[in-house]
Design a protein around this motif. Structure first.
Motif, short mmCIF file in Angstrom:
data_model
loop_
_atom_site.label_atom_id
_atom_site.label_comp_id
_atom_site.label_asym_id
_atom_site.label_seq_id
_atom_site.Cartn_x
_atom_site.Cartn_y
_atom_site.Cartn_z
N GLU A 277 64.42 -11.23 79.51
CA GLU A 277 63.94 -12.00 78.36
C GLU A 277 63.12 -13.20 78.80
OE1 GLU A 277 65.70 -14.24 74.36
OE2 GLU A 277 67.06 -13.21 75.74
N ALA A 278 63.59 -13.91 79.82
CA ALA A 278 62.88 -15.08 80.30
C ALA A 278 61.53 -14.70 80.91
CB ALA A 278 63.73 -15.82 81.33
N LEU A 279 61.49 -13.59 81.64
CA LEU A 279 60.25 -13.16 82.25
C LEU A 279 59.25 -12.67 81.21
CD1 LEU A 279 61.68 -11.33 85.38
CD2 LEU A 279 60.36 -13.45 85.37
N GLN A 280 59.74 -11.95 80.21
CA GLN A 280 58.87 -11.49 79.14
C GLN A 280 58.29 -12.67 78.37
OE1 GLN A 280 57.73 -8.56 78.67
NE2 GLN A 280 59.26 -6.94 78.74
N LEU A 281 59.11 -13.69 78.17
CA LEU A 281 58.67 -14.90 77.48
C LEU A 281 57.59 -15.60 78.29
CD1 LEU A 281 59.08 -16.79 75.05
CD2 LEU A 281 60.81 -18.00 76.39
N ALA A 282 57.80 -15.69 79.61
CA ALA A 282 56.82 -16.35 80.48
C ALA A 282 55.50 -15.60 80.47
CB ALA A 282 57.37 -16.44 81.90
N SER B 260 51.70 -14.71 89.79
CA SER B 260 51.66 -16.12 89.39
C SER B 260 50.90 -16.30 88.08
CB SER B 260 50.99 -16.96 90.50
OG SER B 260 51.76 -16.93 91.69
N ALA B 261 49.82 -15.53 87.91
CA ALA B 261 49.05 -15.60 86.67
C ALA B 261 49.87 -15.10 85.49
CB ALA B 261 47.76 -14.79 86.80
N ALA B 262 50.75 -14.12 85.74
CA ALA B 262 51.55 -13.54 84.66
C ALA B 262 52.77 -14.38 84.33
CB ALA B 262 51.99 -12.13 85.04
N PHE B 263 53.46 -14.87 85.36
CA PHE B 263 54.77 -15.51 85.14
C PHE B 263 54.82 -17.01 85.48
CE2 PHE B 263 55.69 -11.02 86.31
CZ PHE B 263 56.26 -10.63 85.11
N GLY B 264 53.76 -17.56 86.03
CA GLY B 264 53.76 -18.97 86.38
C GLY B 264 54.82 -19.29 87.42
N ASP B 265 55.57 -20.37 87.19
CA ASP B 265 56.60 -20.78 88.14
C ASP B 265 57.74 -19.77 88.25
OD1 ASP B 265 55.20 -23.08 88.64
OD2 ASP B 265 56.34 -24.32 87.23
N ALA B 266 57.83 -18.84 87.29
CA ALA B 266 58.89 -17.83 87.31
C ALA B 266 58.46 -16.57 88.07
CB ALA B 266 59.29 -17.46 85.88
N ALA B 267 57.31 -16.61 88.74
CA ALA B 267 56.83 -15.44 89.47
C ALA B 267 57.88 -14.97 90.47
CB ALA B 267 55.53 -15.77 90.20
N PRO B 268 58.26 -13.70 90.42
CA PRO B 268 59.34 -13.20 91.29
C PRO B 268 58.92 -13.04 92.74
CG PRO B 268 58.40 -11.41 90.04
CD PRO B 268 57.74 -12.65 89.53
N LYS B 269 59.83 -13.30 93.63
CA LYS B 269 59.69 -13.01 95.05
C LYS B 269 61.10 -12.98 95.63
CE LYS B 269 59.23 -17.79 96.66
NZ LYS B 269 58.47 -18.75 97.45
N PRO B 270 61.33 -12.22 96.67
CA PRO B 270 60.35 -11.33 97.32
C PRO B 270 60.07 -10.10 96.47
CG PRO B 270 62.52 -10.98 98.25
CD PRO B 270 62.65 -12.13 97.30
#
Length: 238
Positions: free
Chosen positions: A69-74, A40-50
């Motif tokens: 690309e979206a995750l790297q940007l986040a 969550s600290a790294a990706f915010g709302d884009a944090a992956p799960k599961p």
């Protein structure tokens, strides 16, 4: 629906130090809560799960609707210690199948928390619940059987998939931190213990759309904390 399989390699020593510094392992022996907070600290709302964390060369695997690309940007705004602890320098991503065919056979592996939630909000091991219904002295079913029935219900929701074979590959009781009930506007972390099962087997896809949704959602409870990621492989040759 798009789905991506991502991989990063958390640094074990940094992860342990980071979790200890923020009190994310107190009273627990599982790093799921710490990894959830780190993602969550790294990706915010884009944090992956599961996700699934392996304390070896495989690192952390996760499913995400976001591409690399979206995750790297986040993650660009993540603090340096978060970026280093998560091992973003070795971040990788690839598209994952979503167009399944009814009747497709697949091997699978899932780390699961086979529990039922009571009306009082407690979580109970489904094996213990089953034993109590019959009576401990008369109960003759194995943990593997009961967990297999639980997983069959989870995969059968919406007729997504049918289990062809299953074995309980590993089992332990693990304790981890979770957010508790709100007290004075805050939700303090509390220690939660429960079954920690590794289930391995083969399945047949029944409803392609439902199966794709199942992969994206994950299986059972605590999916944001390292449980419920359905890992797939080719089936065993007949």
């Amino acid at each position: 629906m798009k789905l991506n399989l991502i991989q990063c390699h958390p640094d074990p020593r940094r992860l342990a130090a980071w979790a200890t510094r923020f009190g994310l392992t107190a009273g627990g022996d599982d790093l799921g809560y710490a990894l959830h907070t780190l993602l969550s600290a790294a990706f915010g709302d884009a944090a992956p799960k599961p996700f699934r964390y392996f304390d070896d060369s495989r690192g952390l695997l996760a499913y995400s609707a976001h591409d690399a690309e979206a995750l790297q940007l986040a993650a660009q705004m993540a603090a340096p210690d978060v970026h280093a602890t998560l091992g973003m320098g070795r971040f990788a991503s690839r598209s994952f199948p979503t167009d399944w065919t009814s009747g497709r056979r697949l091997g699978f592996e899932v780390r699961a928390r086979p529990v039922l939630r009571t009306n009082a909000g407690r979580e109970r091991d489904v094996f213990q619940v089953a034993a109590e219904k019959v009576g401990v002295g008369e109960f003759d079913q194995s943990r593997e059987t009961i967990y297999g029935e639980w997983l069959a219900r989870e995969l059968g929701r919406g007729d997504a998939a049918h289990i062809d074979s299953l074995r309980l590959d590993a089992f332990r009781l693990s304790a981890s931190l979770r957010k508790g009930s709100a007290v004075n506007g805050k939700r303090p972390a509390q220690r939660v213990a429960g079954p920690d099962a590794l289930l391995v087997g083969e399945l047949t896809v029944r409803d392609p759309a439902g199966f794709s949704a199942l992969l994206t959602r994950g299986v059972g409870r605590h999916r944001a904390f390292g449980f419920g990621m359905l890992l797939l492989r080719p089936p065993t040759a007949c």
